[in-house]
Design an enzyme around this catalytic site. Structure first.
Site, PDB file in Angstrom:
ATOM      1  CG  ASP A  31      73.294  40.031  43.071  1.00 28.66           C
ATOM      2  OD1 ASP A  31      72.284  39.599  43.656  1.00 28.66           O
ATOM      3  OD2 ASP A  31      74.440  39.570  43.245  1.00 28.66           O
TER       4      ASP A  31
ATOM      5  CD  GLU B   6      70.193  41.062  46.867  1.00 26.09           C
ATOM      6  OE1 GLU B   6      69.614  40.042  47.260  1.00 26.09           O
ATOM      7  OE2 GLU B   6      71.283  41.029  46.244  1.00 26.09           O
TER       8      GLU B   6
END
Length: 626
Positions: free
Chosen positions: A261, A285
């Site tokens: 993330d 990400e």
């Protein structure tokens, strides 16, 4: 808070780490913490199908929104549980996901990416949102009690492996929940803070919230707070070691890959070291649409979420914009270390549902999914896409689409039309190496049609995808690539409708070519030889409304109604197909179901008289007056 991973599953972790990291990795993990007695999920667990790799198809699950297998863990008493509000916990858990694994396996995907597993701060600082998504971490080494305990997670992993499904762990090493207000360096109250050992404000940056307005340097991006969430300082040895050691434990339970993330907000050198320590492929990400920016991250991780692909493909297929943009995108593939390892997607948890952008047109979604599962990269299917999730019709994404695209999974129908379409795509992807590891090369590009070849150059295996985003039939004569081994006179079969074939003819710039006729929003996938299996597309249940009226130059016709995708509060724009004919088609309304609707000029002036009544599956011609 619950029992930490190290106290409940250390023996399981040690057992799993042998396969994931080898003997040296096991020794290191054993030195990090004492081995304590723990219940083993299975005495002889199924082996992992292997690490994440090119050719995989990932299914992304928000655990809380998938299936509730254990209602007793729903409400922990902190005001975080409210199944009527999309901003709070709804009850999905690891036990429920385990119960539905066969549904996921039947779809034909090969890996499951699940929500972060760690214990969460129940609510956001303002109390307006719960941590159901898994990005408000309080204690990294403790399971999220709403999802279950470590034994239930181990059961999930082992059951998935037994079905041939790989497991992908979502890690959140960038931040904790929002405990430090603004640029403060003190906790107030003193008890409102992350769990030990990260309960020291010196372990965090204190630069305030990220602006993401283009004015920040990369160093600032890596030290600002993402949405107020406290930004960890990975350059601090205590922070770095704790995150690495803890996630190594989680991975040791049997995870086969990792999604990182907010990777854009973490130093690249740390991402590289982290992947080395984990021993499985990671993909980050990087929420940016610029290839130059995103591509650099693949020099530090196995893969990266392909946001440039997402923005370009969604626009081309959902909004019928210029297909030449796809060529512009793929022309930059040389900038990536390996474009076949990019994680591609059409839907995710931070963007509105594809169908909310596509006017709920299933055919647009089918074509886009065919493109997604046959183009380069590792495709990601977001839960519910296979059931045509409507995202409540909300296409807003400012700053992120954080509610309506995260609805509860409401259907597990394996005969649903989009489910069947994806099932066919995963079948052909498994059967044809060109669709897994082939080099992608452009064959044709214009406003409405894009075509590419994927070829395994060492064997000559090849597949050709041709896509159209037009409402009208598009016919193109397309030269085969100079690299192609396909010969003149060869018959190519469309794997998405095996009754459709074309023959390679002489001519064109390479001396051999095919002529392809594309129907409304259609993508075709051609190969030589006998197809892996015969296939006829599922019949479409199309309801078509034709409004016969000329509103005058510069004006338009829209429709409102009582059955989604229609509503009485906002109109759906009809398509002008003749001077006095406006058309709208939809597949969502069940065959034979009646609904009411009414046309408007410019979505403002209603037609006179009563509402019209339509029936799902019919062609409905109306002649309104205004």
């Amino acid at each position: 808070m619950g029992t930490t991973l190290s106290t409940i599953a250390r023996s399981t972790v040690a057992r799993r780490t042998v396969g994931a990291l080898g003997g040296a990795g096991l020794l290191a993990s054993l030195l990090l913490a004492p081995v304590l007695a723990a219940p083993a999920a299975h005495a002889d667990p199924p082996p992992s199908p292997g690490p994440l790799e090119e050719g995989d198809v990932i299914y992304q699950v928000l655990v809380d929104r998938f299936y509730d297998g254990d209602p007793t863990n729903n409400d922990q008493g902190d005001g975080e549980y409210d199944p009527t509000d999309l901003g709070f916990y709804h009850g999905g858990d690891w036990a429920g996901l385990s119960q539905k694994l066969e549904y996921i396996a039947d779809l034909g995907v090969t890996a499951i990416w699940i929500s972060p597993v760690s214990h969460q701060e129940p609510l956001s600082r303002d109390g307006n949102e719960a941590s159901y998504h898994g990005y408000f971490t309080n204690e990294f080494a403790t399971p999220n009690e709403h999802f279950g305990d470590a034994t239930e997670l181990q059961d999930l992993i082992d059951t998935a492996h037994g079905l041939g499904l790989k497991m992908i762990l979502d890690v959140v090493p960038n931040h904790t929940a929002d405990y430090l207000a603004g640029t403060s360096t003190t906790y107030s109250p003193t008890t409102y803070k992350p769990a030990s050992p990260l309960d020291n404000s010196a372990y965090f940056h204190h630069d305030g919230d990220c602006l993401f307005d283009g004015s920040e340097t990369q160093a600032q991006i890596e030290s600002c707070d993402l949405g107020g969430l406290d930004d960890l300082d990975q350059s601090n040895a205590t922070v770095s070691d704790y995150l690495t050691d803890t996630y190594k434990d989680w991975v040791g339970m049997g995870f086969d890959g990792i999604r990182v993330d907010a990777a854009r907000s973490i130093p690249k050198s740390w991402l590289e070291d982290f992947e080395d320590e984990m021993g499985v492929p990671t993909f980050g990400e990087v929420f940016v649409g610029d290839v130059d920016y995103v591509s650099d991250y693949q020099d530090y991780e196995w893969g990266v979420l392909d946001f440039p692909y997402f923005f370009t493909a969604r626009s081309a297929f959902a909004a019928d914009t210029d297909m030449n943009a796809l060529g512009d995108l793929f022309d930059q593939d040389y900038k990536y270390a390996n474009p076949n390892r990019l994680e591609t997607f059409l839907d995710n948890h931070d963007r509105a549902r594809f169908l909310t952008w596509a006017d709920d047109n299933y055919q647009r979604l089918r074509s886009a999914l065919t493109f997604l599962l046959t183009s380069r990269g590792v495709p990601v299917i977001y839960y519910g896409t296979e059931q045509a999730d409507d995202g409540n019709g909300n296409a807003s994404e400012v700053p992120i689409a954080n509610k309506d695209n995260r609805k509860d999974m409401s259907s597990f129908d394996e005969n649903a039309p989009i489910y069947k379409h994806i099932q066919r795509l995963t079948t052909i992807k498994k059967a044809y190496p060109a669709l897994q590891i082939g080099t992608q090369r452009e064959m044709w590009s214009d406003t409405n049609v894009y075509a590419f070849s994927r070829r395994v150059d060492t064997t000559g295996a090849e597949a050709i995808t041709v896509s159209s985003n037009s409402w009208d039939t598009q016919t193109r004569t397309i030269p085969l690539r100079a690299e192609s081994s396909i010969t003149i006179g060869a018959t190519l079969t469309n794997l998405m409708n095996t009754g459709d074939t074309v023959t390679v003819a002489s001519g064109g710039v390479t001396g051999k070519q095919i002529t392809v006729a594309m129907g409304e929003h259609e993508s075709k996938v051609y190969v030589t030889g006998t197809p892996v299996s015969t296939y006829t597309p599922v019949a479409r249940n199309t309801t078509k409304i034709r409004v016969h009226y000329d509103p005058g130059y510069g004006h338009s016709i829209s429709l409102r109604g009582d059955e989604y995708p229609f509503s009485w509060t906002a109109g759906r724009g009809a398509r002008n197909v003749a001077s006095d004919v406006w058309e709208f088609e939809v597949e969502r309304i069940p065959d034979g179901e009646t609904f009411e609707f009414k046309p408007l000029i410019d979505d403002a002036t209603w037609s006179t008289g009563s509402n019209y009544t339509g029936t799902g599956g019919d062609v409905i011609d109306i002649y309104p007056t205004f």
